[in-house]
Design a protein around this motif. Structure first.
Motif, PDB file in Angstrom:
ATOM      1  N   ASP A  16       0.811  -1.219   0.000  1.00 36.85           N
ATOM      2  CA  ASP A  16       0.000   0.000   0.000  1.00 36.85           C
ATOM      3  C   ASP A  16       0.844   1.268   0.000  1.00 36.85           C
ATOM      4  OD1 ASP A  16      -2.359  -1.490   0.099  1.00 36.85           O
ATOM      5  OD2 ASP A  16      -2.271  -1.618   2.287  1.00 36.85           O
ATOM      6  N   GLN A  17       2.151   1.129  -0.003  1.00 32.26           N
ATOM      7  CA  GLN A  17       3.020   2.294   0.133  1.00 32.26           C
ATOM      8  C   GLN A  17       3.053   3.161  -1.124  1.00 32.26           C
ATOM      9  OE1 GLN A  17       6.851   1.086   1.559  1.00 32.26           O
ATOM     10  NE2 GLN A  17       6.042   0.641   3.593  1.00 32.26           N
ATOM     11  N   TYR A  18       3.444   4.406  -0.916  1.00 31.32           N
ATOM     12  CA  TYR A  18       3.599   5.359  -2.005  1.00 31.32           C
ATOM     13  C   TYR A  18       4.946   5.130  -2.690  1.00 31.32           C
ATOM     14  CZ  TYR A  18      -0.303   7.902   0.003  1.00 31.32           C
ATOM     15  OH  TYR A  18      -1.530   8.245   0.468  1.00 31.32           O
ATOM     16  N   GLN A  19       4.930   5.121  -4.002  1.00 30.57           N
ATOM     17  CA  GLN A  19       6.152   5.092  -4.804  1.00 30.57           C
ATOM     18  C   GLN A  19       6.321   6.499  -5.370  1.00 30.57           C
ATOM     19  OE1 GLN A  19       8.150   2.323  -4.940  1.00 30.57           O
ATOM     20  NE2 GLN A  19       6.671   1.561  -3.455  1.00 30.57           N
ATOM     21  N   ILE A  20       7.382   7.153  -4.961  1.00 25.76           N
ATOM     22  CA  ILE A  20       7.576   8.554  -5.303  1.00 25.76           C
ATOM     23  C   ILE A  20       8.691   8.679  -6.328  1.00 25.76           C
ATOM     24  CG2 ILE A  20       8.076  10.851  -4.405  1.00 25.76           C
ATOM     25  CD1 ILE A  20       7.312   8.890  -1.670  1.00 25.76           C
ATOM     26  N   GLU A  21       8.442   9.516  -7.333  1.00 26.18           N
ATOM     27  CA  GLU A  21       9.440   9.749  -8.373  1.00 26.18           C
ATOM     28  C   GLU A  21       9.567  11.246  -8.611  1.00 26.18           C
ATOM     29  OE1 GLU A  21      10.671   7.844 -12.556  1.00 26.18           O
ATOM     30  OE2 GLU A  21       8.534   8.218 -12.311  1.00 26.18           O
ATOM     31  N   VAL A  22      10.797  11.705  -8.690  1.00 23.90           N
ATOM     32  CA  VAL A  22      11.073  13.103  -9.009  1.00 23.90           C
ATOM     33  C   VAL A  22      11.415  13.175 -10.488  1.00 23.90           C
ATOM     34  CG1 VAL A  22      12.539  15.098  -8.518  1.00 23.90           C
ATOM     35  CG2 VAL A  22      11.867  13.541  -6.661  1.00 23.90           C
ATOM     36  N   LEU A  23      10.684  14.024 -11.198  1.00 25.08           N
ATOM     37  CA  LEU A  23      10.884  14.215 -12.640  1.00 25.08           C
ATOM     38  C   LEU A  23      11.516  15.578 -12.874  1.00 25.08           C
ATOM     39  CD1 LEU A  23       7.387  12.969 -13.852  1.00 25.08           C
ATOM     40  CD2 LEU A  23       9.512  11.649 -13.676  1.00 25.08           C
ATOM     41  N   GLY A  24      12.545  15.622 -13.689  1.00 23.89           N
ATOM     42  CA  GLY A  24      13.250  16.871 -13.935  1.00 23.89           C
ATOM     43  C   GLY A  24      12.934  17.485 -15.280  1.00 23.89           C
ATOM     44  N   VAL A  25      12.907  18.794 -15.303  1.00 22.88           N
ATOM     45  CA  VAL A  25      12.786  19.538 -16.553  1.00 22.88           C
ATOM     46  C   VAL A  25      14.119  19.461 -17.304  1.00 22.88           C
ATOM     47  CG1 VAL A  25      12.492  21.879 -17.482  1.00 22.88           C
ATOM     48  CG2 VAL A  25      10.945  21.023 -15.737  1.00 22.88           C
ATOM     49  N   GLU A  26      15.197  19.272 -16.543  1.00 22.91           N
ATOM     50  CA  GLU A  26      16.528  19.078 -17.120  1.00 22.91           C
ATOM     51  C   GLU A  26      17.124  17.794 -16.566  1.00 22.91           C
ATOM     52  OE1 GLU A  26      19.022  22.468 -16.424  1.00 22.91           O
ATOM     53  OE2 GLU A  26      17.686  23.833 -17.491  1.00 22.91           O
ATOM     54  N   ARG A  27      18.142  17.315 -17.219  1.00 19.00           N
ATOM     55  CA  ARG A  27      18.884  16.154 -16.738  1.00 19.00           C
ATOM     56  C   ARG A  27      20.070  16.625 -15.898  1.00 19.00           C
ATOM     57  NH1 ARG A  27      16.715  14.578 -21.610  1.00 19.00           N
ATOM     58  NH2 ARG A  27      16.005  12.413 -21.744  1.00 19.00           N
ATOM     59  N   GLY A  28      20.528  15.777 -15.009  1.00 15.00           N
ATOM     60  CA  GLY A  28      21.689  16.116 -14.195  1.00 15.00           C
ATOM     61  C   GLY A  28      21.317  16.973 -13.004  1.00 15.00           C
ATOM     62  N   VAL A  29      22.327  17.587 -12.426  1.00 19.05           N
ATOM     63  CA  VAL A  29      22.134  18.393 -11.217  1.00 19.05           C
ATOM     64  C   VAL A  29      21.471  19.716 -11.582  1.00 19.05           C
ATOM     65  CG1 VAL A  29      23.280  19.534  -9.285  1.00 19.05           C
ATOM     66  CG2 VAL A  29      24.158  17.352 -10.137  1.00 19.05           C
TER      67      VAL A  29
END
Length: 121
Positions: A36-49
């Motif tokens: 039941d846990q949340y799977q969280i993903e961060v999506l970037g407008v750019e790649r890298g740092v």
């Protein structure tokens, strides 16, 4: 049933607008069964740092263009740069398509400006 959450970030994002929601869902996961846990993903407008508004670096899990699946919750983080920053038509089109695939979508703070520019408010 796993709940998926995606947070869109960009150079100049306010780090609290990313870390706050991440911490909330991570804490919720402590009380949920694994399935039941949340799977969280961060999506970037750019790649890298990408530099946050406070100078801290953040690296997304992947570029927004690589995210074509459905999510339960799509969030757009905010940041002071959104008052003046404009993003590509490609990003706006992706936001429109991703919001249609998501069960829910929204923003943190002035991330609503990016949603508005994509015609989603």
């Amino acid at each position: 049933m796993t709940n998926t959450v995606a947070i869109l970030v960009f150079p100049g994002v306010q780090s609290l607008d990313v870390s706050g929601p991440l911490d909330v869902f991570a804490e919720a996961n402590r009380f949920l069964l694994p399935q039941d846990q949340y799977q969280i993903e961060v999506l970037g407008v750019e790649r890298g740092v990408m530099a946050c508004s406070n100078g801290m670096g953040i690296v997304a899990h992947r570029h927004f263009s690589e995210a074509s699946g459905e999510v339960d919750l799509l969030l757009v983080a905010g940041g002071p740069v959104l008052l003046h920053e404009s993003f590509s038509d490609e990003l706006h089109a992706w936001l429109r398509q991703a919001s249609q695939r998501a069960r829910r979508y929204g923003s943190i703070c002035n991330g609503a400006l990016l949603l508005a520019r994509a015609g989603l408010l």
